[in-house]
Design a protein around this motif. Structure first.
Motif, mmCIF file in Angstrom:
data_model
loop_
_atom_site.group_PDB
_atom_site.id
_atom_site.type_symbol
_atom_site.label_atom_id
_atom_site.label_comp_id
_atom_site.label_asym_id
_atom_site.label_seq_id
_atom_site.Cartn_x
_atom_site.Cartn_y
_atom_site.Cartn_z
ATOM 1 N N GLU A 35 0.995 -1.169 0.014
ATOM 2 C CA GLU A 35 0.070 0.025 0.105
ATOM 3 C C GLU A 35 1.088 1.191 0.034
ATOM 4 O O GLU A 35 2.169 1.235 0.271
ATOM 5 C CB GLU A 35 -0.887 -0.063 1.202
ATOM 6 C CG GLU A 35 -2.167 -1.177 1.010
ATOM 7 C CD GLU A 35 -3.203 -0.801 2.110
ATOM 8 O OE1 GLU A 35 -3.068 0.221 2.804
ATOM 9 O OE2 GLU A 35 -4.134 -1.536 2.058
ATOM 10 N N VAL A 36 0.382 2.392 -0.417
ATOM 11 C CA VAL A 36 1.183 3.540 -0.567
ATOM 12 C C VAL A 36 0.203 4.842 0.013
ATOM 13 O O VAL A 36 -0.799 4.568 0.153
ATOM 14 C CB VAL A 36 1.435 3.857 -2.059
ATOM 15 C CG1 VAL A 36 1.982 2.698 -2.657
ATOM 16 C CG2 VAL A 36 0.117 4.021 -2.680
ATOM 17 N N PHE A 92 -8.248 8.379 -14.735
ATOM 18 C CA PHE A 92 -8.126 8.533 -13.465
ATOM 19 C C PHE A 92 -6.984 7.647 -12.757
ATOM 20 O O PHE A 92 -6.777 6.675 -13.566
ATOM 21 C CB PHE A 92 -9.314 8.281 -12.463
ATOM 22 C CG PHE A 92 -9.980 7.016 -12.774
ATOM 23 C CD1 PHE A 92 -9.726 5.854 -11.793
ATOM 24 C CD2 PHE A 92 -11.036 6.668 -13.598
ATOM 25 C CE1 PHE A 92 -10.521 4.570 -11.955
ATOM 26 C CE2 PHE A 92 -11.401 5.554 -13.838
ATOM 27 C CZ PHE A 92 -11.244 4.446 -13.007
ATOM 28 N N ALA A 93 -6.600 7.817 -11.616
ATOM 29 C CA ALA A 93 -5.545 6.930 -10.892
ATOM 30 C C ALA A 93 -6.211 6.671 -9.521
ATOM 31 O O ALA A 93 -6.837 7.618 -9.058
ATOM 32 C CB ALA A 93 -4.104 7.703 -11.013
ATOM 33 N N LEU A 94 -5.952 5.631 -9.147
ATOM 34 C CA LEU A 94 -6.148 5.083 -7.826
ATOM 35 C C LEU A 94 -5.282 4.405 -7.149
ATOM 36 O O LEU A 94 -4.448 3.573 -7.678
ATOM 37 C CB LEU A 94 -7.517 4.021 -7.750
ATOM 38 C CG LEU A 94 -8.690 4.563 -8.223
ATOM 39 C CD1 LEU A 94 -9.869 3.593 -8.106
ATOM 40 C CD2 LEU A 94 -9.289 5.794 -6.997
ATOM 41 N N CYS A 95 -5.047 4.709 -5.740
ATOM 42 C CA CYS A 95 -4.023 4.162 -4.931
ATOM 43 C C CYS A 95 -5.084 3.151 -3.904
ATOM 44 O O CYS A 95 -6.053 3.622 -3.444
ATOM 45 C CB CYS A 95 -3.352 5.010 -4.070
ATOM 46 S SG CYS A 95 -2.406 6.202 -4.804
ATOM 47 N N ASN A 96 -4.102 1.958 -3.600
ATOM 48 C CA ASN A 96 -4.701 1.198 -2.657
ATOM 49 C C ASN A 96 -6.324 0.424 -2.865
ATOM 50 O O ASN A 96 -6.967 0.591 -1.871
ATOM 51 C CB ASN A 96 -4.695 1.649 -0.969
ATOM 52 C CG ASN A 96 -3.314 2.149 -0.981
ATOM 53 O OD1 ASN A 96 -2.177 1.537 -1.368
ATOM 54 N ND2 ASN A 96 -3.237 3.513 -0.288
ATOM 55 N N GLY A 132 -11.014 3.455 -3.328
ATOM 56 C CA GLY A 132 -9.572 3.651 -3.279
ATOM 57 C C GLY A 132 -9.335 5.101 -3.161
ATOM 58 O O GLY A 132 -10.215 6.040 -2.871
ATOM 59 N N THR A 133 -8.030 5.736 -3.373
ATOM 60 C CA THR A 133 -7.726 6.916 -2.725
ATOM 61 C C THR A 133 -6.999 7.675 -4.186
ATOM 62 O O THR A 133 -6.277 6.897 -4.798
ATOM 63 C CB THR A 133 -6.749 7.032 -1.565
ATOM 64 O OG1 THR A 133 -5.728 6.424 -1.770
ATOM 65 C CG2 THR A 133 -7.453 6.847 -0.392
ATOM 66 N N LEU A 134 -7.454 8.959 -4.311
ATOM 67 C CA LEU A 134 -6.700 9.605 -5.272
ATOM 68 C C LEU A 134 -5.406 10.057 -5.007
ATOM 69 O O LEU A 134 -4.934 10.645 -3.743
ATOM 70 C CB LEU A 134 -7.498 10.976 -5.883
ATOM 71 C CG LEU A 134 -9.012 10.397 -6.197
ATOM 72 C CD1 LEU A 134 -9.827 11.855 -6.477
ATOM 73 C CD2 LEU A 134 -8.984 9.756 -7.748
ATOM 74 N N PRO A 135 -4.404 9.843 -6.088
ATOM 75 C CA PRO A 135 -2.978 10.258 -5.682
ATOM 76 C C PRO A 135 -3.017 11.875 -5.647
ATOM 77 O O PRO A 135 -3.851 12.329 -6.550
ATOM 78 C CB PRO A 135 -2.235 9.578 -7.000
ATOM 79 C CG PRO A 135 -3.250 9.268 -7.876
ATOM 80 C CD PRO A 135 -4.590 9.064 -7.198
#
Length: 182
Positions: A35-36, A92-96, A132-135
């Motif tokens: 995870e980041v 879009f980009a997603l984290c975790n 997820g979360t947005l970078p």
């Protein structure tokens, strides 16, 4: 939560650089990613690089950090203009990212930049809810999608878990040589 995605743009990440895509059997593709922190400047830069790399790669609708050699739970998706797309959230980009709900399994053909010579038939949910979360902002988003965008999200989430589409096919009978169009 989904309002955060509507307000987010990939330009907020800054200009990204194009990175080389690693191919199987590179070990980064077969191990789960960490995870980041979505607000970490390195993660934001990586997200920008994923978007930039995806944009210069013909036919690419998604790219995960492991595909550029980084074991991080981060990916970018954009199914805009794809003929099989129904719901489209744009780039879009997603984290975790995590799958919250999945239903209506349907088979479909998949390919992958990290497996450049093959495609395969994979059963995936055709309706999906992902969190997820947005970078950059770190905002939590929950998005509902279907059809091709749902397939793309599951494919990229699998990359972050250390899985390739080849790990999801029913057997050798469901793997095909990629057609090359000149």
């Amino acid at each position: 939560m989904s309002d955060a995605l509507q307000d987010w743009t990939p330009e907020a990440l800054g200009e990204g650089g194009v990175r080389p895509v690693v191919a199987a059997p590179d070990p980064v593709l077969s191990r789960p990613s960490a995870e980041v922190d979505p607000t970490d400047p390195e993660v934001v830069r990586l997200a920008a690089d994923l978007v930039a790399t995806m944009r210069v790669s013909p036919g690419c609708v998604g790219l995960a950090a492991p595909q550029v050699g980084v074991a991080a739970q981060l990916f970018a998706v954009d199914v805009t203009g794809h003929p099989k797309a129904v719901t489209v959230h744009g780039v879009f980009a997603l984290c975790n990212a995590k799958i919250i709900e999945a239903s209506r399994l349907r088979p479909g053909r998949e390919g992958c930049m990290s497996v450049p010579d093959l495609t395969g038939d994979v059963k995936r949910a055709s309706r999906l809810v992902v969190e997820g979360t947005l970078p950059g902002t770190g905002a939590l988003v929950r998005l509902s999608t279907d059809a091709f965008e749902a397939r793309a999200l599951q494919h990229e989430i699998d990359h972050c878990a250390g899985l390739l589409f080849l790990d999801r096919v029913a057997g050798a009978h469901a793997i095909y040589p990629r057609k090359v169009y000149l």
